[in-house]
Design a protein around this motif. Structure first.
Motif, PDB file in Angstrom:
ATOM      1  N   PHE A   1       0.847  -1.301  -0.103  1.00  0.00           N
ATOM      2  CA  PHE A   1       0.083   0.082   0.305  1.00  0.00           C
ATOM      3  C   PHE A   1       0.945   1.252  -0.038  1.00  0.00           C
ATOM      4  CE2 PHE A   1      -2.456   3.061   1.884  1.00  0.00           C
ATOM      5  CZ  PHE A   1      -4.140   2.897   1.264  1.00  0.00           C
ATOM      6  N   ARG A   2       1.889   1.157   0.844  1.00  0.00           N
ATOM      7  CA  ARG A   2       2.760   2.609   0.647  1.00  0.00           C
ATOM      8  C   ARG A   2       3.548   2.571  -0.429  1.00  0.00           C
ATOM      9  NH1 ARG A   2       4.197   0.653   6.002  1.00  0.00           N
ATOM     10  NH2 ARG A   2       5.700   0.049   5.202  1.00  0.00           N
ATOM     11  N   SER A   3       3.767   1.557  -1.405  1.00  0.00           N
ATOM     12  CA  SER A   3       4.687   1.378  -2.369  1.00  0.00           C
ATOM     13  C   SER A   3       3.550   2.234  -3.615  1.00  0.00           C
ATOM     14  CB  SER A   3       5.474   0.703  -2.479  1.00  0.00           C
ATOM     15  OG  SER A   3       4.340  -0.034  -3.465  1.00  0.00           O
ATOM     16  N   PHE A   4       2.272   2.104  -3.665  1.00  0.00           N
ATOM     17  CA  PHE A   4       1.447   2.862  -3.996  1.00  0.00           C
ATOM     18  C   PHE A   4       0.453   1.920  -3.870  1.00  0.00           C
ATOM     19  CE2 PHE A   4      -1.414   1.707  -7.607  1.00  0.00           C
ATOM     20  CZ  PHE A   4      -1.366   3.213  -8.136  1.00  0.00           C
ATOM     21  N   HIS A   5      -0.674   3.105  -4.064  1.00  0.00           N
ATOM     22  CA  HIS A   5      -2.159   2.905  -3.491  1.00  0.00           C
ATOM     23  C   HIS A   5      -3.174   4.073  -4.313  1.00  0.00           C
ATOM     24  CE1 HIS A   5      -1.536   5.812  -0.400  1.00  0.00           C
ATOM     25  NE2 HIS A   5      -2.401   5.803  -0.677  1.00  0.00           N
TER      26      HIS A   5
ATOM     27  N   ILE B   1     -10.135  -3.874  -2.990  1.00  0.00           N
ATOM     28  CA  ILE B   1      -9.560  -4.072  -4.216  1.00  0.00           C
ATOM     29  C   ILE B   1      -7.538  -4.625  -3.090  1.00  0.00           C
ATOM     30  CG2 ILE B   1      -7.920  -1.741  -4.002  1.00  0.00           C
ATOM     31  CD1 ILE B   1      -8.828  -1.594  -7.483  1.00  0.00           C
ATOM     32  N   CYS B   2      -7.289  -5.032  -4.221  1.00  0.00           N
ATOM     33  CA  CYS B   2      -6.528  -5.504  -4.318  1.00  0.00           C
ATOM     34  C   CYS B   2      -5.301  -5.365  -5.817  1.00  0.00           C
ATOM     35  CB  CYS B   2      -6.024  -7.353  -3.531  1.00  0.00           C
ATOM     36  SG  CYS B   2      -5.765  -8.215  -4.898  1.00  0.00           S
ATOM     37  N   GLN B   3      -3.516  -6.034  -5.427  1.00  0.00           N
ATOM     38  CA  GLN B   3      -2.985  -5.969  -6.892  1.00  0.00           C
ATOM     39  C   GLN B   3      -3.639  -7.248  -7.918  1.00  0.00           C
ATOM     40  OE1 GLN B   3      -0.235  -4.375  -6.900  1.00  0.00           O
ATOM     41  NE2 GLN B   3      -0.103  -4.535  -8.687  1.00  0.00           N
ATOM     42  N   SER B   4      -4.218  -7.779  -7.939  1.00  0.00           N
ATOM     43  CA  SER B   4      -4.843  -9.022  -8.564  1.00  0.00           C
ATOM     44  C   SER B   4      -6.349  -9.581  -8.876  1.00  0.00           C
ATOM     45  CB  SER B   4      -4.289 -10.243  -8.588  1.00  0.00           C
ATOM     46  OG  SER B   4      -3.924 -10.934  -7.657  1.00  0.00           O
TER      47      SER B   4
END
Length: 121
Positions: free
Chosen positions: A56-60, A88-91
């Motif tokens: 989350f910290r790297s991109f949201h 939502i999540c990554q995939s």
């Protein structure tokens, strides 16, 4: 004959397992990333990102709040059961699990973002 019955039973168990993992829970709405882009600033919606804190910290996405999947059951009381929850999540896999969990916990309006952030581009 008995080997055939065993094979049929194993096939049915496997099919049941796969269906439970990949078919959305009853009452969980699916949304595409394109739909999310149109609805993102809609008031009264709770936007939840269930990735890890580091992810989350790297991109949201703006407007999303981080509640990692492994913390969701304990932190669900931070959310309103009467307002829509967009997950939502990554995939899309963790958000699908989170959506099922929220429905089981009594949340009325749960929407999973199909394809997650991978589909956002």
């Amino acid at each position: 004959m008995s080997q055939t019955i065993i094979n049929i039973i194993l096939f049915l168990l496997l099919a049941s397992f796969l269906a439970s993992r990949f078919i959305p829970s009853r009452g969980v709405r699916m949304m595409t990333a394109a739909e999310l882009k149109r609805r993102l600033k809609q008031p009264g919606v709770q936007y939840i990102d269930v990735r890890t804190s580091m992810e989350f910290r790297s991109f949201h996405l703006p407007g999303f709040r981080n509640i990692p999947l492994h913390e969701l059951a304990a932190r669900a009381r931070e959310l309103s059961k009467e307002k829509e929850v967009v997950v939502i999540c990554q995939s899309g896999m963790r958000s699908q699990k989170a959506s099922k969990l929220l429905k089981k916990m009594g949340f009325r309006y749960v929407t999973n973002v199909k394809g997650g952030l991978n589909a956002w581009q």
